[in-house]
Scaffold this motif. Structure first.
Motif, short mmCIF file in Angstrom:
data_model
loop_
_atom_site.label_atom_id
_atom_site.label_comp_id
_atom_site.label_asym_id
_atom_site.label_seq_id
_atom_site.Cartn_x
_atom_site.Cartn_y
_atom_site.Cartn_z
N ALA A 33 0.83 -1.21 0.00
CA ALA A 33 0.00 0.00 0.00
C ALA A 33 0.86 1.26 0.00
N THR A 34 2.08 1.15 0.53
CA THR A 34 3.00 2.29 0.57
C THR A 34 3.67 2.54 -0.78
N GLY A 35 3.44 1.65 -1.74
CA GLY A 35 4.09 1.77 -3.04
C GLY A 35 5.43 1.05 -3.10
N ARG A 36 5.86 0.50 -1.99
CA ARG A 36 7.13 -0.23 -1.95
C ARG A 36 6.92 -1.68 -2.37
N PRO A 37 7.98 -2.30 -2.89
CA PRO A 37 7.83 -3.69 -3.33
C PRO A 37 7.79 -4.66 -2.15
N ALA A 38 7.17 -5.79 -2.38
CA ALA A 38 7.14 -6.90 -1.43
C ALA A 38 7.46 -8.16 -2.23
N ASN A 39 8.28 -9.02 -1.66
CA ASN A 39 8.72 -10.23 -2.36
C ASN A 39 8.70 -11.40 -1.40
N ARG A 40 8.27 -12.56 -1.85
CA ARG A 40 8.25 -13.75 -1.02
C ARG A 40 8.31 -14.99 -1.90
N THR A 41 8.63 -16.11 -1.27
CA THR A 41 8.70 -17.38 -1.98
C THR A 41 7.33 -18.07 -1.90
N VAL A 42 6.88 -18.59 -3.03
CA VAL A 42 5.64 -19.33 -3.11
C VAL A 42 5.91 -20.66 -3.82
N VAL A 43 4.94 -21.56 -3.75
CA VAL A 43 5.07 -22.88 -4.37
C VAL A 43 4.15 -22.96 -5.58
N PHE A 44 4.72 -23.35 -6.71
CA PHE A 44 3.94 -23.54 -7.93
C PHE A 44 3.06 -24.77 -7.78
N ARG A 45 1.76 -24.61 -8.03
CA ARG A 45 0.79 -25.69 -7.87
C ARG A 45 0.22 -26.18 -9.20
N GLY A 46 0.87 -25.84 -10.30
CA GLY A 46 0.41 -26.27 -11.62
C GLY A 46 -0.32 -25.16 -12.34
N PHE A 47 -0.97 -25.54 -13.43
CA PHE A 47 -1.74 -24.59 -14.24
C PHE A 47 -3.22 -24.86 -14.05
N ALA A 49 -6.55 -25.78 -15.19
CA ALA A 49 -7.18 -26.52 -16.30
C ALA A 49 -6.43 -26.33 -17.60
N ASP A 50 -7.12 -25.92 -18.66
CA ASP A 50 -6.49 -25.75 -19.97
C ASP A 50 -6.20 -24.28 -20.24
N THR A 51 -5.62 -23.60 -19.24
CA THR A 51 -5.30 -22.19 -19.39
C THR A 51 -3.81 -21.99 -19.21
N ASN A 52 -3.39 -20.76 -19.33
CA ASN A 52 -1.99 -20.38 -19.08
C ASN A 52 -1.83 -19.79 -17.69
N GLN A 53 -2.87 -19.85 -16.87
CA GLN A 53 -2.82 -19.28 -15.52
C GLN A 53 -2.05 -20.21 -14.58
N LEU A 54 -1.07 -19.64 -13.87
CA LEU A 54 -0.30 -20.38 -12.89
C LEU A 54 -1.04 -20.36 -11.56
N LYS A 55 -1.01 -21.50 -10.84
CA LYS A 55 -1.73 -21.63 -9.58
C LYS A 55 -0.77 -21.60 -8.39
N PHE A 56 -1.21 -20.89 -7.34
CA PHE A 56 -0.54 -20.84 -6.05
C PHE A 56 -1.65 -20.84 -5.00
N ILE A 57 -1.29 -20.87 -3.75
CA ILE A 57 -2.29 -20.75 -2.68
C ILE A 57 -1.81 -19.70 -1.68
N THR A 58 -2.76 -19.14 -0.93
CA THR A 58 -2.41 -18.17 0.10
C THR A 58 -3.55 -18.07 1.11
N ASP A 59 -3.26 -17.37 2.18
CA ASP A 59 -4.23 -17.11 3.24
C ASP A 59 -4.79 -15.71 3.03
N ILE A 60 -6.10 -15.57 3.00
CA ILE A 60 -6.74 -14.26 2.78
C ILE A 60 -6.33 -13.26 3.85
N ARG A 61 -5.88 -13.74 5.01
CA ARG A 61 -5.48 -12.86 6.11
C ARG A 61 -4.05 -12.34 5.94
N SER A 62 -3.32 -12.81 4.95
CA SER A 62 -1.91 -12.44 4.78
C SER A 62 -1.75 -11.05 4.17
N GLU A 63 -0.57 -10.47 4.39
CA GLU A 63 -0.24 -9.18 3.76
C GLU A 63 -0.26 -9.31 2.24
#
Length: 193
Positions: A33-47, A49-63
């Motif tokens: 929200a401050t305009g500064r970057p945020a970076n973290r490691t996530v796990v690739f969970r595949g694509f 269905a038949d799209t080019n969208q990459l899947k990950f998971i997260t907690d809605i409560r997270s930053e």
């Protein structure tokens, strides 16, 4: 929808690095929200269905989820050590939570939950991420239901718009830029590394 031109090199990199468990880990950059970057490691969970969208998971409560709700754009940086390839994939991020309006994506969210290990599902029952450390007993909750996701579980999708592939082997190195136009068609061009 046809698969994007960059999917073949990425599939090859995933296959050639499959013996490395950490080859599924990548970095996701978002904007705070401050305009500064945020970076973290996530796990690739595949694509998705038949799209080019990459899947990950997260907690809605997270930053991370808060950042995506403010600025729904991100970029991943994925390095494959065996083949010495780097993929930078940028695009729109979509959070699919419990109240997401599209039934098909809600079904994909439920499937992503069911594919998790019991230990991974249990993390979503832990205390609120980012708050002061709770007592150890707060992390000993019963295992969540294996079929229905907890309300704070989100499927996170990245809809790529650009892909920058750098192959670090060779003299000179090879670099390809993939771009999606407004109609969903992909083009590629070779550029200097």
């Amino acid at each position: 929808m046809s698969l994007a031109l960059w999917r073949s090199p990425l599939a090859r990199a995933l296959h050639r690095n499959r013996s490395l468990a950490f080859a599924r880990y990548l970095q996701l950059a978002t904007v705070r929200a401050t305009g500064r970057p945020a970076n973290r490691t996530v796990v690739f969970r595949g694509f998705l269905a038949d799209t080019n969208q990459l899947k990950f998971i997260t907690d809605i409560r997270s930053e991370k989820a808060e950042e995506i709700n403010l600025y729904p754009w991100g970029e991943i940086c994925w390095y494959f050590p065996k083949t010495r390839e780097q993929f930078r994939i940028a695009g729109k991020l979509v959070l699919v939570g419990a109240d997401y309006p599209e039934a098909e994506l809600c079904s994909s969210r439920r499937t992503a939950w069911q594919e998790l290990s019991e230990a991974a599902r249990s993390q979503f029952a832990w205390p609120h991420p980012g708050e002061d450390k709770a007592p150890a007993s707060a992390f000993d909750s019963a295992s969540p239901d294996a079929i229905e996701p907890l309300p704070n579980f989100c499927l996170l999708l990245l809809e790529p718009e650009t892909v920058d592939l750098l192959e670090l082997r060779g003299e000179p190195q090879n670099r390809s830029l993939y771009r999606r136009d407004g109609e969903g068609n992909w083009s590629v061009r070779s550029v200097n590394p």
